[in-house]
Motif scaffolding. Structure first.
Motif, PDB file in Angstrom:
ATOM      1  N   GLY A 168       0.723  -1.118   0.159  1.00 58.68           N
ATOM      2  CA  GLY A 168      -0.007   0.049   0.063  1.00 58.68           C
ATOM      3  C   GLY A 168       0.960   1.264  -0.172  1.00 58.68           C
ATOM      4  N   LEU A 169       1.952   1.374   0.718  1.00 63.00           N
ATOM      5  CA  LEU A 169       2.952   2.397   0.716  1.00 63.00           C
ATOM      6  C   LEU A 169       3.826   2.565  -0.540  1.00 63.00           C
ATOM      7  N   ASN A 170       3.530   1.396  -1.566  1.00 62.01           N
ATOM      8  CA  ASN A 170       4.147   1.712  -2.770  1.00 62.01           C
ATOM      9  C   ASN A 170       3.184   2.169  -3.448  1.00 62.01           C
ATOM     10  N   GLY A 171       1.865   2.021  -3.538  1.00 64.95           N
ATOM     11  CA  GLY A 171       0.942   2.924  -3.996  1.00 64.95           C
ATOM     12  C   GLY A 171       0.770   4.271  -3.574  1.00 64.95           C
ATOM     13  N   MET A 172       1.066   4.300  -2.273  1.00 66.25           N
ATOM     14  CA  MET A 172       1.166   6.062  -1.687  1.00 66.25           C
ATOM     15  C   MET A 172       2.349   6.496  -2.502  1.00 66.25           C
ATOM     16  N   ALA A 173       3.426   5.814  -2.876  1.00 66.37           N
ATOM     17  CA  ALA A 173       4.500   6.325  -3.395  1.00 66.37           C
ATOM     18  C   ALA A 173       4.221   6.780  -4.852  1.00 66.37           C
ATOM     19  N   HIS A 174       3.333   6.025  -5.464  1.00 63.93           N
ATOM     20  CA  HIS A 174       2.651   6.418  -6.783  1.00 63.93           C
ATOM     21  C   HIS A 174       2.164   7.772  -6.920  1.00 63.93           C
ATOM     22  N   CYS A 175       1.249   7.909  -5.797  1.00 68.21           N
ATOM     23  CA  CYS A 175       0.501   9.138  -5.464  1.00 68.21           C
ATOM     24  C   CYS A 175       1.340  10.505  -5.252  1.00 68.21           C
ATOM     25  N   ILE A 176       2.326  10.400  -4.558  1.00 64.73           N
ATOM     26  CA  ILE A 176       3.458  11.478  -4.003  1.00 64.73           C
ATOM     27  C   ILE A 176       4.143  11.761  -5.138  1.00 64.73           C
ATOM     28  N   ASP A 177       4.872  10.629  -5.963  1.00 66.05           N
ATOM     29  CA  ASP A 177       5.640  11.009  -7.111  1.00 66.05           C
ATOM     30  C   ASP A 177       4.839  11.596  -7.971  1.00 66.05           C
ATOM     31  N   SER A 178       3.507  11.287  -8.294  1.00 68.03           N
ATOM     32  CA  SER A 178       2.569  12.010  -9.097  1.00 68.03           C
ATOM     33  C   SER A 178       2.527  13.491  -9.238  1.00 68.03           C
ATOM     34  N   MET A 179       2.712  13.962  -7.735  1.00 63.59           N
ATOM     35  CA  MET A 179       2.439  15.309  -7.836  1.00 63.59           C
ATOM     36  C   MET A 179       3.533  16.278  -8.529  1.00 63.59           C
ATOM     37  N   TRP A 180       4.799  15.782  -8.686  1.00 66.89           N
ATOM     38  CA  TRP A 180       5.796  16.458  -9.205  1.00 66.89           C
ATOM     39  C   TRP A 180       6.789  15.818 -10.192  1.00 66.89           C
ATOM     40  N   ALA A 181       5.995  14.757 -10.754  1.00 66.81           N
ATOM     41  CA  ALA A 181       6.803  14.054 -11.850  1.00 66.81           C
ATOM     42  C   ALA A 181       6.819  14.807 -13.208  1.00 66.81           C
ATOM     43  N   PRO A 182       7.670  14.393 -14.008  1.00 68.78           N
ATOM     44  CA  PRO A 182       7.685  15.110 -15.421  1.00 68.78           C
ATOM     45  C   PRO A 182       6.186  15.597 -16.133  1.00 68.78           C
ATOM     46  N   GLY A 183       5.516  14.687 -15.900  1.00 67.05           N
ATOM     47  CA  GLY A 183       4.087  15.151 -16.568  1.00 67.05           C
ATOM     48  C   GLY A 183       3.008  15.320 -15.525  1.00 67.05           C
ATOM     49  N   ALA A 184       3.060  15.714 -14.422  1.00 64.58           N
ATOM     50  CA  ALA A 184       2.353  16.201 -13.250  1.00 64.58           C
ATOM     51  C   ALA A 184       1.430  17.083 -14.041  1.00 64.58           C
ATOM     52  N   GLY A 215     -11.584  -2.139   4.622  1.00 62.81           N
ATOM     53  CA  GLY A 215     -10.359  -1.424   4.730  1.00 62.81           C
ATOM     54  C   GLY A 215      -9.726  -1.956   3.322  1.00 62.81           C
ATOM     55  N   ARG A 216      -9.815  -3.094   2.931  1.00 62.63           N
ATOM     56  CA  ARG A 216      -9.000  -3.531   1.683  1.00 62.63           C
ATOM     57  C   ARG A 216      -9.399  -3.202   0.616  1.00 62.63           C
ATOM     58  N   GLU A 217     -11.077  -2.983   0.308  1.00 63.17           N
ATOM     59  CA  GLU A 217     -11.686  -2.168  -0.787  1.00 63.17           C
ATOM     60  C   GLU A 217     -10.917  -0.880  -0.916  1.00 63.17           C
ATOM     61  N   GLN A 218     -10.836  -0.187   0.129  1.00 65.40           N
ATOM     62  CA  GLN A 218     -10.252   1.339   0.340  1.00 65.40           C
ATOM     63  C   GLN A 218      -8.865   1.277  -0.390  1.00 65.40           C
ATOM     64  N   ALA A 219      -8.197   0.349   0.058  1.00 64.93           N
ATOM     65  CA  ALA A 219      -6.608   0.393   0.020  1.00 64.93           C
ATOM     66  C   ALA A 219      -6.551  -0.125  -1.798  1.00 64.93           C
ATOM     67  N   LEU A 220      -7.529  -0.760  -2.245  1.00 64.60           N
ATOM     68  CA  LEU A 220      -7.497  -1.289  -3.563  1.00 64.60           C
ATOM     69  C   LEU A 220      -7.833  -0.147  -4.533  1.00 64.60           C
ATOM     70  N   TYR A 221      -8.759   0.595  -4.082  1.00 65.17           N
ATOM     71  CA  TYR A 221      -9.491   1.694  -4.654  1.00 65.17           C
ATOM     72  C   TYR A 221      -8.244   2.725  -4.777  1.00 65.17           C
ATOM     73  N   GLY A 222      -7.616   3.165  -3.459  1.00 64.15           N
ATOM     74  CA  GLY A 222      -6.355   3.758  -3.778  1.00 64.15           C
ATOM     75  C   GLY A 222      -5.122   3.489  -4.627  1.00 64.15           C
ATOM     76  N   ALA A 223      -5.084   2.228  -4.625  1.00 66.27           N
ATOM     77  CA  ALA A 223      -3.836   1.731  -5.356  1.00 66.27           C
ATOM     78  C   ALA A 223      -4.169   1.826  -6.832  1.00 66.27           C
ATOM     79  N   TYR A 224      -5.521   1.578  -7.064  1.00 65.11           N
ATOM     80  CA  TYR A 224      -5.684   2.020  -8.705  1.00 65.11           C
ATOM     81  C   TYR A 224      -5.744   3.561  -8.948  1.00 65.11           C
ATOM     82  N   LEU A 225      -6.337   4.281  -8.141  1.00 64.68           N
ATOM     83  CA  LEU A 225      -6.167   5.617  -8.616  1.00 64.68           C
ATOM     84  C   LEU A 225      -4.507   6.114  -8.470  1.00 64.68           C
ATOM     85  N   SER A 226      -3.717   5.617  -7.534  1.00 66.67           N
ATOM     86  CA  SER A 226      -2.389   6.017  -7.720  1.00 66.67           C
ATOM     87  C   SER A 226      -1.478   5.589  -8.847  1.00 66.67           C
TER      88      SER A 226
END
Length: 354
Positions: A168-184, A215-226
């Protein structure tokens, strides 16, 4: 000038429903009119794969899966698909399984139906990764984007709490990196912010009770969005670091991302105030680092690279490999000196206030 940006949305069918994976897979295989299905699942996931695929005919069950997709395993899987005249790939499992299916699709053009059982997010991106001679290469190719993703939170119930947190924190990393990655852009920043909220809700519930399906559904939903945000924004500093560490020293993917994330956030956030404000708001905290730290404390997150096989003596080589691939658009200039400082802190697990 006002609000100006360019955004690309990837075309993909998503089916989300707990307890519905087998039903949805049967319907999708029929929709593709596939006659020769290659099922890719690791040995550990063989029973889950068998249960989910009970309603379809499988031509080949393929289980030679490894982290970071070694090139020799990719070539072996490609040959198997060609030899058996496969017309549809089905991957059931985590990022390594999805990654192997992508490696086959990249050269064959075969469609993929991905059924993820972790929160890696690979299934929602057109990003591939291959490792050769201890060097991991990544790229973008629309042929590797799964045509359909089937999400079923019930399939993640057997994932232990600790591995769920790291994934899940790998997914969180996708989210946070997406805030300032080259195509943000504002669209993927909005997706990433909602991903942060969902993961921040779901992961503590999983840590407290691994059988908490909501809780699992929320994490999976968040991972998809990330992953959707990451596919649009591209790889930022965090992912460039983790790809080098994982590919060169064969470190576990999810735990490496989980351990490195707070250090990259502390490094970049002061130089990216708008992104930092979005992240803090998503966490519901006074600052981005405080929000992430509160979550990490609540779920006993991985803390130090040294706990996962990375040696302090390898830091100079890591700096040499990482520095050339850091995006020029990174909010803060990355130098050999400050990257060494970041990796040393991440190796030791010390305070990330860089």
């Amino acid at each position: 000038m006002g609000l100006t940006f360019e955004h690309v949305s990837l075309g993909q069918r998503v089916l989300f429903g707990s307890g519905m994976a087998a039903e949805n897979l049967t319907a999708e295989v029929a929709r593709f009119n596939a006659k020769r299905v290659m099922m890719i699942a690791s040995g550990a996931g063989a029973q889950v794969a068998a249960d989910v695929s009970a309603g379809i005919e499988v031509a080949v069950n393929y289980g030679d899966v490894a982290a970071h997709v070694p090139i020799e395993k990719a070539e072996k899987a490609r040959a198997t698909a060609a030899d058996h005249r496969i017309d549809l790939l089905v991957s059931i499992g985590g990022g390594s399984t999805t990654g192997l299916a992508k490696a086959v699709a990249m050269t064959s053009g075969l469609p993929i139906i991905a059924v993820p059982t972790t929160y890696s997010g690979s299934e929602a991106t057109n990003v591939w990764g291959l490792t050769e001679a201890s060097r991991k290469s990544t790229g973008v190719d629309d042929r590797v984007l799964p045509a359909t993703v089937i999400y079923d939170a019930a399939l993640t119930l057997s994932l232990p709490a600790g591995l769920s947190v790291a994934s899940g924190l790998n997914g969180m990393a996708h989210c946070i990196d997406s805030m300032w990655a080259p195509g943000a852009d504002p669209i993927n920043q909005a997706l990433a912010a909602e991903g942060i909220r969902a993961l921040n809700r779901g992961l503590p519930r999983i840590f407290k009770d691994p059988q908490d399906l909501a809780g699992r559904e929320q994490a999976l939903y968040g991972a998809y969005l990330s992953a959707v945000a990451f596919a649009s924004a591209g790889s930022g500093m965090h992912h460039k670091i983790c790809h080098v560490l994982g590919g060169t020293w064969k470190m576990p993917h999810a735990q490496t991302h989980a351990a490195v994330l707070p250090y990259v956030l502390a490094f970049n956030a002061p130089q990216a105030p708008d992104a930092a404000a979005r992240i803090a708001d998503a966490f519901g905290s006074e600052g981005p680092a405080a929000g992430l730290d509160r979550l990490r404390t609540a779920v006993d997150a991985p803390k130090a690279l040294k706990d996962y096989g990375f040696a302090e003596k390898n830091i100079p080589e890591a700096v040499e490999l990482i520095l050339p691939v850091i995006p020029a658009s990174n909010p803060r200039k990355v130098t050999s000196s400050n990257l060494t400082e970041l990796l040393t802190a991440a190796w030791a697990g010390t305070n990330p206030g860089l």
